[in-house]
Scaffold this motif. Structure first.
Motif, mmCIF file in Angstrom:
data_model
loop_
_atom_site.group_PDB
_atom_site.id
_atom_site.type_symbol
_atom_site.label_atom_id
_atom_site.label_comp_id
_atom_site.label_asym_id
_atom_site.label_seq_id
_atom_site.Cartn_x
_atom_site.Cartn_y
_atom_site.Cartn_z
ATOM 1 N N LEU A 1 0.879 -1.307 0.217
ATOM 2 C CA LEU A 1 0.328 -0.610 0.051
ATOM 3 C C LEU A 1 0.719 1.380 -0.032
ATOM 4 O O LEU A 1 0.547 2.222 -0.805
ATOM 5 C CB LEU A 1 -1.125 -0.157 0.964
ATOM 6 C CG LEU A 1 -2.051 1.626 1.621
ATOM 7 C CD1 LEU A 1 -2.755 0.965 0.037
ATOM 8 C CD2 LEU A 1 -2.735 1.814 2.933
ATOM 9 N N ALA A 2 1.902 0.813 1.074
ATOM 10 C CA ALA A 2 2.324 2.646 0.816
ATOM 11 C C ALA A 2 3.717 2.946 -0.213
ATOM 12 O O ALA A 2 3.897 3.832 -1.036
ATOM 13 C CB ALA A 2 3.970 1.998 2.245
ATOM 14 N N ASP A 3 3.315 1.602 -1.266
ATOM 15 C CA ASP A 3 3.992 1.661 -3.357
ATOM 16 C C ASP A 3 2.978 2.483 -3.394
ATOM 17 O O ASP A 3 3.872 3.013 -4.185
ATOM 18 C CB ASP A 3 4.937 0.341 -3.090
ATOM 19 C CG ASP A 3 6.024 0.013 -2.348
ATOM 20 O OD1 ASP A 3 6.170 0.911 -1.289
ATOM 21 O OD2 ASP A 3 6.013 -1.046 -2.850
ATOM 22 N N GLU A 4 2.497 2.206 -3.143
ATOM 23 C CA GLU A 4 0.805 3.030 -4.297
ATOM 24 C C GLU A 4 1.263 4.521 -3.782
ATOM 25 O O GLU A 4 0.370 5.380 -4.244
ATOM 26 C CB GLU A 4 0.102 2.899 -4.067
ATOM 27 C CG GLU A 4 -0.457 0.769 -4.519
ATOM 28 C CD GLU A 4 -1.675 0.523 -3.910
ATOM 29 O OE1 GLU A 4 -2.707 0.951 -3.707
ATOM 30 O OE2 GLU A 4 -1.455 -0.594 -3.574
ATOM 31 N N ASN A 5 1.601 4.977 -2.669
ATOM 32 C CA ASN A 5 1.475 6.384 -2.104
ATOM 33 C C ASN A 5 0.380 6.725 -2.367
ATOM 34 O O ASN A 5 0.114 7.837 -2.797
ATOM 35 C CB ASN A 5 2.737 7.453 -3.237
ATOM 36 C CG ASN A 5 3.906 7.102 -3.555
ATOM 37 O OD1 ASN A 5 4.809 7.349 -2.068
ATOM 38 N ND2 ASN A 5 5.046 6.901 -4.724
ATOM 39 N N PRO A 6 -0.478 6.453 -1.027
ATOM 40 C CA PRO A 6 -1.591 7.229 -1.403
ATOM 41 C C PRO A 6 -2.088 8.059 -0.396
ATOM 42 O O PRO A 6 -0.948 8.542 -0.338
ATOM 43 C CB PRO A 6 -2.322 5.858 -0.158
ATOM 44 C CG PRO A 6 -0.721 5.205 0.267
ATOM 45 C CD PRO A 6 0.411 5.001 -0.529
ATOM 46 N N ASP A 7 -2.665 9.438 -0.740
ATOM 47 C CA ASP A 7 -3.114 10.134 -0.118
ATOM 48 C C ASP A 7 -2.557 10.022 1.222
ATOM 49 O O ASP A 7 -3.046 7.736 2.488
ATOM 50 C CB ASP A 7 -4.332 10.879 -0.214
ATOM 51 C CG ASP A 7 -4.053 11.304 -1.466
ATOM 52 O OD1 ASP A 7 -3.332 12.277 -1.755
ATOM 53 O OD2 ASP A 7 -5.458 11.524 -1.993
ATOM 54 N N PRO A 8 -2.552 10.412 2.410
ATOM 55 C CA PRO A 8 -2.685 9.980 3.968
ATOM 56 C C PRO A 8 -3.868 9.440 4.445
ATOM 57 O O PRO A 8 -5.152 10.242 3.875
ATOM 58 C CB PRO A 8 -2.329 11.228 4.930
ATOM 59 C CG PRO A 8 -2.252 12.561 3.986
ATOM 60 C CD PRO A 8 -2.488 12.043 2.480
ATOM 61 N N PHE A 9 -4.115 8.554 5.322
ATOM 62 C CA PHE A 9 -5.894 8.395 5.793
ATOM 63 C C PHE A 9 -5.202 8.879 7.312
ATOM 64 O O PHE A 9 -4.938 9.398 8.572
ATOM 65 C CB PHE A 9 -5.418 6.509 6.167
ATOM 66 C CG PHE A 9 -4.866 6.008 5.100
ATOM 67 C CD1 PHE A 9 -6.181 5.566 4.527
ATOM 68 C CD2 PHE A 9 -3.882 5.272 4.615
ATOM 69 C CE1 PHE A 9 -5.987 4.138 3.449
ATOM 70 C CE2 PHE A 9 -4.210 4.611 3.019
ATOM 71 C CZ PHE A 9 -5.377 4.037 2.828
ATOM 72 N N ASP A 10 -6.966 9.149 7.281
ATOM 73 C CA ASP A 10 -8.039 10.346 8.465
ATOM 74 C C ASP A 10 -7.792 9.198 9.898
ATOM 75 O O ASP A 10 -7.882 10.203 10.308
ATOM 76 C CB ASP A 10 -8.679 10.923 7.613
ATOM 77 C CG ASP A 10 -8.800 11.614 6.858
ATOM 78 O OD1 ASP A 10 -7.676 12.412 6.675
ATOM 79 O OD2 ASP A 10 -9.312 11.781 6.172
ATOM 80 N N LEU A 11 -8.234 8.279 9.569
ATOM 81 C CA LEU A 11 -8.072 7.016 10.415
ATOM 82 C C LEU A 11 -8.225 6.079 10.337
ATOM 83 O O LEU A 11 -7.917 5.235 9.489
ATOM 84 C CB LEU A 11 -9.676 7.182 10.996
ATOM 85 C CG LEU A 11 -10.184 6.351 12.352
ATOM 86 C CD1 LEU A 11 -11.666 6.435 12.823
ATOM 87 C CD2 LEU A 11 -10.200 5.692 11.785
ATOM 88 N N VAL A 12 -6.825 5.018 11.614
ATOM 89 C CA VAL A 12 -6.612 4.051 11.333
ATOM 90 C C VAL A 12 -6.930 3.291 12.366
ATOM 91 O O VAL A 12 -6.526 3.512 13.294
ATOM 92 C CB VAL A 12 -4.941 3.970 10.834
ATOM 93 C CG1 VAL A 12 -4.257 2.604 10.489
ATOM 94 C CG2 VAL A 12 -4.964 4.564 10.550
ATOM 95 N N PHE A 13 -8.029 2.140 11.920
ATOM 96 C CA PHE A 13 -8.153 1.433 13.199
ATOM 97 C C PHE A 13 -7.486 -0.252 13.349
ATOM 98 O O PHE A 13 -8.006 -1.072 11.883
ATOM 99 C CB PHE A 13 -9.762 1.014 12.280
ATOM 100 C CG PHE A 13 -10.121 0.216 13.629
ATOM 101 C CD1 PHE A 13 -10.186 -0.009 14.423
ATOM 102 C CD2 PHE A 13 -11.136 -1.188 13.489
ATOM 103 C CE1 PHE A 13 -11.191 -1.018 15.956
ATOM 104 C CE2 PHE A 13 -11.505 -1.434 14.070
ATOM 105 C CZ PHE A 13 -11.761 -1.731 15.932
#
Ligand SMILES: C[S@@+](CC[C@H](N)C(=O)[O-])C[C@H]1O[C@@H](n2cnc3c(N)ncnc32)[C@H](O)[C@@H]1O
Length: 223
Positions: free
Chosen positions: A126-138
């Motif tokens: 997932l990090a390799d996809e350079n995603p926009d930052p997540f607002d919440l992680v559960f």
């Protein structure tokens, strides 16, 4: 009346009043049970708490580690706008299949994506996809890897994001510094990381209820 019966009664009262089931949530639990998934989903009032936290965050992007049948995913996904995004990681292909069905029935299949595999393999991908930052992680998967999940959550979020770590009390076993239980050790290591991490401000709360004596930690990502 036993103490745990009292906890259940209070949870039933709160849930009926504040987090009542609807056909979609009921069907999600029914299909999870029919497929033989263990009943280790969050309680309804806890699901509602997750939904409220996501709404308070104004979350548009949510990451979940530990999908099971997608019950908590539905609560979280319902907090998102129509163009929101939720990625949820699940190790077990059967759990993921049940979750996909439950999310489709909830009308969340365009928003929520279930990715199958060990989360510690899925996270770097997932990090390799350079995603926009997540607002919440559960975080609600294998507790032994909790410190790794907290580290990844920090990497994949932004200042102001919220990290929720579930099941941190474990009937009180969390206080046992000499515990050999990998889940207790992983949870303690994650809490210690939350306490010492320069980019996190955290607390933890004990809960009782239909899921027994447990609790959760909350951490805000700092600038
Ligand atoms: C407590 S359940 C999740 C419950 C769900 N969040 C809910 O409340 O509805 C934990 C899930 O994490 C999954 N899991 C365990 N180890 C994992 C791993 N290494 N990577 C991804 N998922 C994992 C399990 O298969 C299980 O479905």
């Amino acid at each position: 009346m036993s103490e745990s019966q009292l906890w259940n009664d209070v949870d039933d009262y709160f849930t009926a009043l504040l987090a009542p089931a609807d056909d979609t949530l009921t069907a999600a639990l029914r299909d999870s049970d029919a497929a033989g998934l263990p009943p280790i989903n969050v309680a309804p009032n806890q699901g509602k708490l997750l939904q409220l936290l996501a709404q308070i965050q104004g979350a548009r992007r949510i990451l979940e580690i530990g999908t099971l049948g997608g019950y908590s995913t539905i609560w979280l996904g319902r907090a998102l706008p129509a163009d929101g995004r939720l990625i949820t990681f699940e190790y077990d292909a059967k759990h993921a299949e049940v979750a996909r069905g439950n999310l489709a029935r909830a009308g969340l299949d365009k928003i929520a994506e279930v990715r199958v595999g060990p989360a510690l393999e899925s996270l770097p991908k997932l990090a390799d996809e350079n995603p926009d930052p997540f607002d919440l992680v559960f975080i609600d998967a294998d507790k032994v890897n909790n410190p790794h999940y907290v580290e990844w959550a920090v990497k994949l979020t932004r200042p102001g994001s919220l990290i929720v770590l579930d099941n941190v009390v474990r009937s009180g076993a969390v206080t046992d510094a000499g515990s050999t239980d990998p889940s207790v050790r992983g949870t303690r290591a994650a809490l210690e990381l939350m306490a010492s991490h320069p980019k996190l401000s955290a607390t933890a709360i004990q809960t009782v209820g239909s899921k027994g004596y447990d609790g959760f930690a909350l951490a805000r990502v700092l600038a």
